[in-house]
Design a protein around this motif. Structure first.
Motif, PDB file in Angstrom:
ATOM      1  N   ARG A  17       4.061  -3.245   4.900  1.00  0.00           N
ATOM      2  CA  ARG A  17       4.157  -1.897   4.327  1.00  0.00           C
ATOM      3  C   ARG A  17       3.245  -0.921   5.070  1.00  0.00           C
ATOM      4  O   ARG A  17       3.601   0.228   5.305  1.00  0.00           O
ATOM      5  N   SER A  21       4.534   2.253   7.186  1.00  0.00           N
ATOM      6  CA  SER A  21       4.061   3.620   6.950  1.00  0.00           C
ATOM      7  C   SER A  21       3.648   4.297   8.252  1.00  0.00           C
ATOM      8  O   SER A  21       3.772   5.510   8.384  1.00  0.00           O
ATOM      9  N   ARG A 121       1.051   6.933   2.026  1.00  0.00           N
ATOM     10  CA  ARG A 121       1.495   7.222   0.658  1.00  0.00           C
ATOM     11  C   ARG A 121       3.000   7.510   0.608  1.00  0.00           C
ATOM     12  O   ARG A 121       3.701   7.002  -0.256  1.00  0.00           O
ATOM     13  N   LEU A 122       3.493   8.317   1.556  1.00  0.00           N
ATOM     14  CA  LEU A 122       4.881   8.745   1.501  1.00  0.00           C
ATOM     15  C   LEU A 122       5.864   7.731   2.063  1.00  0.00           C
ATOM     16  O   LEU A 122       6.912   7.501   1.471  1.00  0.00           O
ATOM     17  N   THR A 123       5.542   7.144   3.199  1.00  0.00           N
ATOM     18  CA  THR A 123       6.507   6.232   3.807  1.00  0.00           C
ATOM     19  C   THR A 123       6.224   4.775   3.502  1.00  0.00           C
ATOM     20  O   THR A 123       7.145   3.971   3.463  1.00  0.00           O
ATOM     21  N   GLU A 125       4.630   3.838   0.703  1.00  0.00           N
ATOM     22  CA  GLU A 125       4.628   3.742  -0.754  1.00  0.00           C
ATOM     23  C   GLU A 125       3.454   2.917  -1.280  1.00  0.00           C
ATOM     24  O   GLU A 125       3.569   2.187  -2.248  1.00  0.00           O
ATOM     25  N   THR A 127      -0.122   2.412  -3.173  1.00  0.00           N
ATOM     26  CA  THR A 127      -0.823   3.056  -4.276  1.00  0.00           C
ATOM     27  C   THR A 127      -2.131   3.616  -3.732  1.00  0.00           C
ATOM     28  O   THR A 127      -2.582   3.236  -2.653  1.00  0.00           O
TER      29      THR A 127
END
Length: 158
Positions: A17, A21, A121-123, A125, A127
């Protein structure tokens, strides 16, 4: 060998992840995740326990991402062809594309570590707690920095 399997099981998703991002490319993120664990296995003796294992792995992943950028993204060549790419000509899609371009331009102009945090945060996801952990800061720092970045983006897009 069991330790690396356990580390992979527990942290591969977070590393993936994080790389997603940064790269916004699923295949590349998967490839770099595998390389991250390969490098971790080769350099496990350098892990001193001063940070969480997931943070150490994300540091390796970030280093691999920068290596990949140096090798590929900055030297990418575009192949010239006789074909003209087809694009949608509706007014609505053109406006949406302009807004999207303006948004990413505003994000690109953010100073580090704000830019990295916004991408995570945006791509990715992630926390705020995960972002704080990866960046070696607190959850509150991540929330506050994201809020300030959002205000800068809104201000710049006006």
């Amino acid at each position: 060998m069991d330790d690396i399997k356990k580390a992979y099981t527990e942290h591969a998703r977070d590393v993936y992840r994080y790389l997603l991002s940064l790269s916004r490319d699923e295949d590349l993120a998967e490839e770099l995740t595998q390389e991250t664990f390969f490098r971790a296995m080769r350099t496990i003796r350098s892990y001193d326990g001063s940070c969480k294992l997931s943070v150490w792995l994300c540091q390796i992943a970030k280093h691999l991402w920068y290596q990949w950028l140096d090798k590929h993204a900055r030297h990418e060549q575009v192949e010239l062809t006789d074909e003209i790419p087809a694009r949608g000509s509706t007014e609505g899609s053109a406006l949406l594309r302009m807004e999207k371009t303006a948004l990413y331009s505003a994000i690109h102009r953010l100073p580090e570590p704000m830019r990295e945090l916004v991408h995570m945060r945006l791509t990715g996801e992630f926390t705020f707690a995960e972002i704080g952990e990866i960046m070696g800061r607190s959850e509150n720092w991540a929330r506050t920095t994201f809020y300030r970045a959002k205000l800068k983006i809104i201000d710049e897009m006006r």
